[in-house]
Design a protein around this motif. Structure first.
Motif, PDB file in Angstrom:
ATOM      1  N   LEU A 192      -1.063  -9.770 -34.291  1.00 50.36           N
ATOM      2  CA  LEU A 192      -0.687 -10.265 -33.122  1.00 50.36           C
ATOM      3  C   LEU A 192       0.459  -9.237 -32.570  1.00 50.36           C
ATOM      4  CD1 LEU A 192      -0.960 -12.588 -30.919  1.00 50.36           C
ATOM      5  CD2 LEU A 192       1.105 -13.869 -32.064  1.00 50.36           C
ATOM      6  N   ARG A 193       0.285  -8.834 -31.332  1.00 48.42           N
ATOM      7  CA  ARG A 193       1.571  -7.973 -30.668  1.00 48.42           C
ATOM      8  C   ARG A 193       2.293  -8.573 -29.725  1.00 48.42           C
ATOM      9  NH1 ARG A 193      -1.674  -2.541 -28.960  1.00 48.42           N
ATOM     10  NH2 ARG A 193      -2.092  -1.788 -31.058  1.00 48.42           N
ATOM     11  N   HIS A 194       1.764  -9.555 -28.867  1.00 47.58           N
ATOM     12  CA  HIS A 194       2.382  -9.894 -27.881  1.00 47.58           C
ATOM     13  C   HIS A 194       1.807 -11.360 -27.348  1.00 47.58           C
ATOM     14  CE1 HIS A 194       3.618 -10.277 -23.609  1.00 47.58           C
ATOM     15  NE2 HIS A 194       4.756  -9.442 -24.140  1.00 47.58           N
ATOM     16  N   PHE A 195       2.359 -12.399 -26.822  1.00 43.02           N
ATOM     17  CA  PHE A 195       1.690 -13.334 -26.350  1.00 43.02           C
ATOM     18  C   PHE A 195       2.369 -13.979 -25.439  1.00 43.02           C
ATOM     19  CE2 PHE A 195       4.208 -17.110 -27.955  1.00 43.02           C
ATOM     20  CZ  PHE A 195       4.671 -16.602 -29.069  1.00 43.02           C
ATOM     21  N   ILE A 196       1.769 -14.957 -24.383  1.00 46.16           N
ATOM     22  CA  ILE A 196       2.534 -15.762 -23.637  1.00 46.16           C
ATOM     23  C   ILE A 196       2.011 -17.161 -23.812  1.00 46.16           C
ATOM     24  CG2 ILE A 196       2.844 -16.141 -21.083  1.00 46.16           C
ATOM     25  CD1 ILE A 196       2.454 -13.353 -20.440  1.00 46.16           C
ATOM     26  N   TYR A 197       2.792 -18.047 -24.005  1.00 41.28           N
ATOM     27  CA  TYR A 197       2.472 -19.483 -24.052  1.00 41.28           C
ATOM     28  C   TYR A 197       3.374 -20.281 -22.903  1.00 41.28           C
ATOM     29  CZ  TYR A 197       2.403 -24.341 -25.338  1.00 41.28           C
ATOM     30  OH  TYR A 197       2.171 -25.579 -25.477  1.00 41.28           O
ATOM     31  N   LYS A 198       2.355 -21.072 -22.338  1.00 43.51           N
ATOM     32  CA  LYS A 198       3.165 -21.808 -20.870  1.00 43.51           C
ATOM     33  C   LYS A 198       2.801 -23.380 -21.213  1.00 43.51           C
ATOM     34  CE  LYS A 198       2.052 -22.872 -16.139  1.00 43.51           C
ATOM     35  NZ  LYS A 198       1.296 -22.083 -14.942  1.00 43.51           N
ATOM     36  N   SER A 199       3.697 -24.096 -21.198  1.00 43.19           N
ATOM     37  CA  SER A 199       3.609 -25.494 -21.116  1.00 43.19           C
ATOM     38  C   SER A 199       3.451 -26.088 -19.723  1.00 43.19           C
ATOM     39  CB  SER A 199       4.829 -26.275 -21.895  1.00 43.19           C
ATOM     40  OG  SER A 199       5.150 -27.521 -21.340  1.00 43.19           O
ATOM     41  N   LYS A 200       2.261 -26.525 -19.437  1.00 47.57           N
ATOM     42  CA  LYS A 200       2.107 -26.947 -18.129  1.00 47.57           C
ATOM     43  C   LYS A 200       2.856 -27.989 -17.735  1.00 47.57           C
ATOM     44  CE  LYS A 200      -2.572 -25.510 -17.031  1.00 47.57           C
ATOM     45  NZ  LYS A 200      -3.969 -25.715 -16.826  1.00 47.57           N
ATOM     46  N   SER A 201       3.307 -28.993 -18.416  1.00 45.98           N
ATOM     47  CA  SER A 201       4.034 -29.980 -18.088  1.00 45.98           C
ATOM     48  C   SER A 201       5.496 -29.455 -17.573  1.00 45.98           C
ATOM     49  CB  SER A 201       4.020 -31.286 -18.904  1.00 45.98           C
ATOM     50  OG  SER A 201       4.678 -31.167 -19.825  1.00 45.98           O
ATOM     51  N   SER A 202       6.184 -28.857 -18.569  1.00 45.37           N
ATOM     52  CA  SER A 202       7.581 -28.604 -18.088  1.00 45.37           C
ATOM     53  C   SER A 202       7.676 -27.203 -17.512  1.00 45.37           C
ATOM     54  CB  SER A 202       8.306 -27.955 -19.507  1.00 45.37           C
ATOM     55  OG  SER A 202       7.690 -27.086 -20.164  1.00 45.37           O
ATOM     56  N   ARG A 203       6.643 -26.454 -16.944  1.00 45.65           N
ATOM     57  CA  ARG A 203       6.630 -25.410 -16.103  1.00 45.65           C
ATOM     58  C   ARG A 203       7.552 -24.162 -16.993  1.00 45.65           C
ATOM     59  NH1 ARG A 203       2.460 -25.711 -13.340  1.00 45.65           N
ATOM     60  NH2 ARG A 203       3.269 -24.202 -12.281  1.00 45.65           N
ATOM     61  N   LEU A 204       7.466 -24.230 -18.114  1.00 46.79           N
ATOM     62  CA  LEU A 204       8.386 -23.112 -18.813  1.00 46.79           C
ATOM     63  C   LEU A 204       7.141 -22.377 -19.514  1.00 46.79           C
ATOM     64  CD1 LEU A 204      11.167 -25.773 -20.314  1.00 46.79           C
ATOM     65  CD2 LEU A 204      11.368 -23.615 -18.534  1.00 46.79           C
ATOM     66  N   PHE A 205       7.835 -21.174 -19.985  1.00 46.47           N
ATOM     67  CA  PHE A 205       6.974 -20.356 -20.751  1.00 46.47           C
ATOM     68  C   PHE A 205       7.769 -19.466 -21.791  1.00 46.47           C
ATOM     69  CE2 PHE A 205       6.849 -15.754 -19.506  1.00 46.47           C
ATOM     70  CZ  PHE A 205       7.519 -16.076 -18.335  1.00 46.47           C
ATOM     71  N   THR A 206       7.135 -19.071 -22.749  1.00 47.18           N
ATOM     72  CA  THR A 206       7.851 -18.134 -23.799  1.00 47.18           C
ATOM     73  C   THR A 206       6.965 -16.717 -23.783  1.00 47.18           C
ATOM     74  OG1 THR A 206       8.856 -17.735 -25.782  1.00 47.18           O
ATOM     75  CG2 THR A 206       6.697 -19.117 -25.733  1.00 47.18           C
ATOM     76  N   ARG A 207       7.436 -16.003 -24.022  1.00 52.46           N
ATOM     77  CA  ARG A 207       6.795 -14.322 -24.301  1.00 52.46           C
ATOM     78  C   ARG A 207       7.528 -13.797 -25.225  1.00 52.46           C
ATOM     79  NH1 ARG A 207       8.266  -9.876 -19.987  1.00 52.46           N
ATOM     80  NH2 ARG A 207       9.950  -9.875 -21.507  1.00 52.46           N
ATOM     81  N   LEU A 208       6.697 -13.233 -26.061  1.00 60.45           N
ATOM     82  CA  LEU A 208       7.408 -12.704 -27.291  1.00 60.45           C
ATOM     83  C   LEU A 208       6.601 -11.361 -27.342  1.00 60.45           C
ATOM     84  CD1 LEU A 208       8.157 -15.127 -30.070  1.00 60.45           C
ATOM     85  CD2 LEU A 208       9.413 -14.366 -28.378  1.00 60.45           C
ATOM     86  N   CYS A 209       7.281 -10.227 -27.576  1.00 63.82           N
ATOM     87  CA  CYS A 209       6.679  -8.922 -27.925  1.00 63.82           C
ATOM     88  C   CYS A 209       7.003  -8.829 -29.182  1.00 63.82           C
ATOM     89  CB  CYS A 209       7.226  -7.975 -26.905  1.00 63.82           C
ATOM     90  SG  CYS A 209       6.600  -6.357 -27.325  1.00 63.82           S
ATOM     91  N   LEU A 210       6.091  -8.612 -29.874  1.00 61.44           N
ATOM     92  CA  LEU A 210       6.409  -8.485 -31.544  1.00 61.44           C
ATOM     93  C   LEU A 210       6.286  -7.165 -32.028  1.00 61.44           C
ATOM     94  CD1 LEU A 210       4.066 -11.624 -32.661  1.00 61.44           C
ATOM     95  CD2 LEU A 210       6.425 -11.547 -32.402  1.00 61.44           C
TER      96      LEU A 210
END
Lengths: 548, 202
Positions: free
Chosen positions: A433-451
């Motif tokens: 895994l190099r990179h991902f975006i995860y978004k929680s729809k209810s909180s309208r927040l997302f996290t993005r990690l570049c590994l």
């Protein structure tokens, strides 16, 4: 119990295919299931949300009010001759995208010489790229052109090249729009020769993008909307309409002078930062105890007229406090992020500026106190007040916040937390895994990690790489959000990386793997990643929404 | 205000790009920043203490944005100001139009505000005198006419910058009668509840 609260609040379930309410699924489950309820996914707020609940492309699906063009019916002859003219203009426009016919080129050159005689009103102010010659190949090679014009066809903004030189082009654009409107139709886009020309009508303005990116029409239209909101945030909808009611052919650039940089920055940011595509806000990962300390200090520093206290760092949200019952819209926060990242002028002293948050209320100004916590930090505090006379009160709030943070050592802890990222590849435990975006729809927040991987040093850090990766995510996003045939899961094999997208009613996950990984291993790693996100969720997200 | 008391409210006015922010930068931080032009958004506030004849005077400087967009609400920035530094670019005659506008505005709204006309970018004349578009004596005459003061400065070299602000502080000490400053320190800011531009209906 959080789940009970959510049930009572009647959380919007967007997707009919979601499993019926089931107490088992409402619990904050360890690993993901497609039937996970919105509000129970990792990153979902525990006691409600801090943002207005939104849907992707919400503004694109609701129609604007009726448009009046001032074209009287019964002008049959007029329309017919208009049609001839317009079809000629149309062919010129489409040729212009690939090459300029002679007469047009001459016309443009004429405009150019005009420009030399009368230098641009604010030529000293322009950032340099506005001087770009619009007749050159390099001008035409730009990936995305954006134009804003008034209904009278007057140029308001152009991403590249000066507006004057483009006035005839913009005239053609307005002609296209009004011609179709005369027939009670609306032009949405033109697809030709690898280009998408997308039109967005928000009276009294018309926004046009000419793009050869992989984005869908909807995604481009969404970006145009952001530009529109950006203009509103400087002027308010009320003022904008008032001006054009008074004088239809008003040159709006007079009022927008100096704001070109902000709009330019927004366009650049949208090409690199997934926040806009996700329609969500990125949190700065932070240990819960540090964030709690920040929140407590912010809560102390309140004033009667404060509506929002927002601490940010490099377009990421550190903490947000709001007045009870007042919710911020992610779009408004994005505009604030952009405003701050587009100017270094906030580093000098304390800024006090009127600002409209168009999604909150497009008709009036808030007054924002903007200041960096120290000279050499990216931490920037925004205090949004309803009272324009409040500067000294709000300035005191900032000082109180800072004093308390310093007294308790929280400031030092926060600075250190910013310097040391807490995650590592081994922590996530998925080597491909190099990179991902995860978004929680209810909180309208997302996290993005570049590994950072041991084989490729720091992938996706340069501007080009960031834009390329975002391009891939944009493609996955458009396939999963296509209004007619939307996909739930996609596995995409590319030359430089493999990607996986998974969109459910509760969350969106986009993962980017090394090209050497297999599909099976990618799929099997999802639950590992989701478990990790769940475990780390109080660092990755802001789970509780606080009020003063 | 974080323990500081502001004695003199000073407001910087003038057309965009005449160098108001640079002037404040030079005076407060003793530096001149090169690089692309950054227009001020809204207004920036900075406080600076200064010594006048053994007495410490704190200047509260409001560096306003030159853009017309903010004109409608510029009053919140200059209301109650003791001094207005109205800037123009000596190499750009059009910038003086705005000077006249601001002087008129101040004369009708803030009679107690002293006006300092400030021609900026003096260093640009060093190599090329022909760049000057605004005559020194013409402006000086105008300044006398409006009972204001006149300076020509360079934020790049620092020429006349300290002198200008020093004069602002001295004038305050010399000409302000020993009475309680009723409009100081944001008192006027909190007394009026103007709802005209606020938008929260709650």
């Amino acid at each position: 119990m959080a789940a009970d609260v959510q049930k009572k609040k009647g959380w919007e379930v967007q997707n009919g295919s979601l499993a019926p309410l089931d107490s088992l699924q409402l619990e904050r489950s360890e690993s993901p299931t497609p039937s996970m309820m919105q509000g129970s996914e990792p990153g979902a707020g525990q006691e409600g949300t801090m943002f207005v609940h939104t849907r992707s492309y919400e503004d694109l699906t609701t129609d604007e009010g009726p448009v009046s063009m001032g074209l009287k019916k019964g002008d049959g002859d007029q329309i017919e001759s208009d049609m001839e003219q317009i079809s000629k203009d149309f062919s010129e426009l489409s040729t212009k995208l690939t090459g300029i016919p002679m007469d047009m080129e001459e016309e443009l050159r004429e405009n150019d010489s005009d420009q030399q005689e009368k230098p641009r009103r604010d030529s000293v102010l322009s950032s340099g790229k506005n001087d770009e010659d619009v007749t050159t190949d390099s001008w035409r090679r730009h990936k995305k052109q954006v134009f804003v014009l008034s209904e009278a066809g007057k140029p308001v903004y152009s991403r590249y090249g000066s507006e004057e030189a483009l006035s005839s082009t913009m005239g053609v654009m307005m002609a296209l729009v009004s011609f179709l409107e005369a027939e009670k139709n609306a032009i949405k886009s033109i697809h030709a020769d690898g280009y998408k020309v997308v039109f967005m009508r928000r009276s009294p303005l018309v926004l046009v993008a000419v793009a050869r990116t992989r984005q869908s029409e909807q995604e481009i239209a969404q970006e145009l909307l952001y530009i529109y909101y950006q203009i509103l945030s400087l002027l308010t909808w009320t003022q904008l309409n008032h001006i054009f009611q008074q004088k239809q052919n008003y040159d709006l650039r007079r009022l927008l002078a100096g704001s070109e940089r902000i709009t330019d920055n927004l366009l650049d940011l949208m090409a690199q930062d997934p926040s806009f595509l996700m329609g969500a806000v990125r949190c700065l990962p932070l240990a819960a105890s540090v964030r709690d300390a920040v929140n407590a200090s912010l809560q102390q520093a309140k004033a009667k007229n404060l509506v929002f206290s927002i601490l940010i760092s490099k377009n990421q949200l550190v903490a947000l406090l709001r007045k009870k019952d007042q919710f911020l819209h992610p779009v408004d926060l994005h505009l604030l992020f952009n405003l701050i990242s587009s100017s270094t002028s906030f580093r000098e002293g304390e800024a006090w500026t009127p600002i409209c948050l168009p999604k909150f209320n497009a008709s009036g100004f808030f007054h924002a106190h903007i200041s960096y916590l120290a000279q050499e930090t990216d931490l920037c505090l925004l205090l949004v007040s309803t009272n324009r006379e409040d500067f000294f009160t709000v300035s005191e709030c900032k000082q109180k916040f800072l004093d308390r943070m310093r007294r308790r050592g929280s400031y030092q802890t926060l600075q250190e937390a910013l310097r040391t990222p807490f995650y590592s590849v081994s922590q996530v435990g998925i080597p491909e895994l190099r990179h991902f975006i995860y978004k929680s729809k209810s909180s309208r927040l997302f996290t993005r990690l570049c590994l950072p991987s041991p084989k490729i040093e720091a992938p996706y850090v340069t501007k080009e790489e960031k834009e390329r990766l975002l391009g891939l995510y944009q493609y996955l996003h458009s396939r999963t959000h296509n209004s007619s045939r939307s996909l739930k899961t996609i596995y995409y094999t590319g030359t430089n990386e493999n990607l996986l997208a998974w969109v459910t009613g509760a969350f969106e996950l986009y993962m980017c793997y090394s090209p050497l990984g297999t599909k099976a291993s990618a799929v099997s790693s999802i639950s590992k990643l989701m478990k990790w996100i769940r475990r780390e969720e109080d660092r990755l997200f802001i789970l509780t929404s606080l009020t003063y | 205000m974080s323990g500081q008391r502001v004695d003199v409210k000073v407001v910087m006015l003038g057309k965009e790009f005449v160098g108001k922010t640079s002037l404040v930068e030079r005076y407060v931080h003793h530096r001149f920043l090169l690089g692309p032009y950054q227009n001020t958004i809204g207004a920036a506030f900075v406080a600076k203490a200064i010594n006048v004849e053994g007495r410490v005077v704190t200047l509260g400087i409001w560096d306003t944005a030159g853009s017309e967009r903010y004109e409608a609400m510029s009053r919140i920035y200059y209301r109650g100001a003791k001094a207005a530094i109205v800037c123009y670019d000596i190499t750009d005659s059009s910038s003086f139009q705005r000077v006249k506008f601001w002087v008129k505005e101040l004369q009708s709204c803030e009679q107690h505000c002293r006006i300092y006309l400030c021609g900026t970018k003096l260093d640009l004349l060093e190599n090329d005198r022909s760049k000057r578009q605004l005559d020194f004596h013409d402006v000086r005459d105008y300044a006398e006419e409006i009972k204001g003061r006149h300076y020509e400065t360079s934020s790049k070299t620092g020429q006349n910058v300290d002198e200008l602000f020093q004069k602002v502080a001295e004038d305050y000490v010399h000409f302000t009668p020993f009475q309680v400053m009723t409009e100081e320190n944001g008192v006027d800011l909190s007394q009026k509840k103007e709802t005209y531009f606020s938008c929260c209906h709650h």
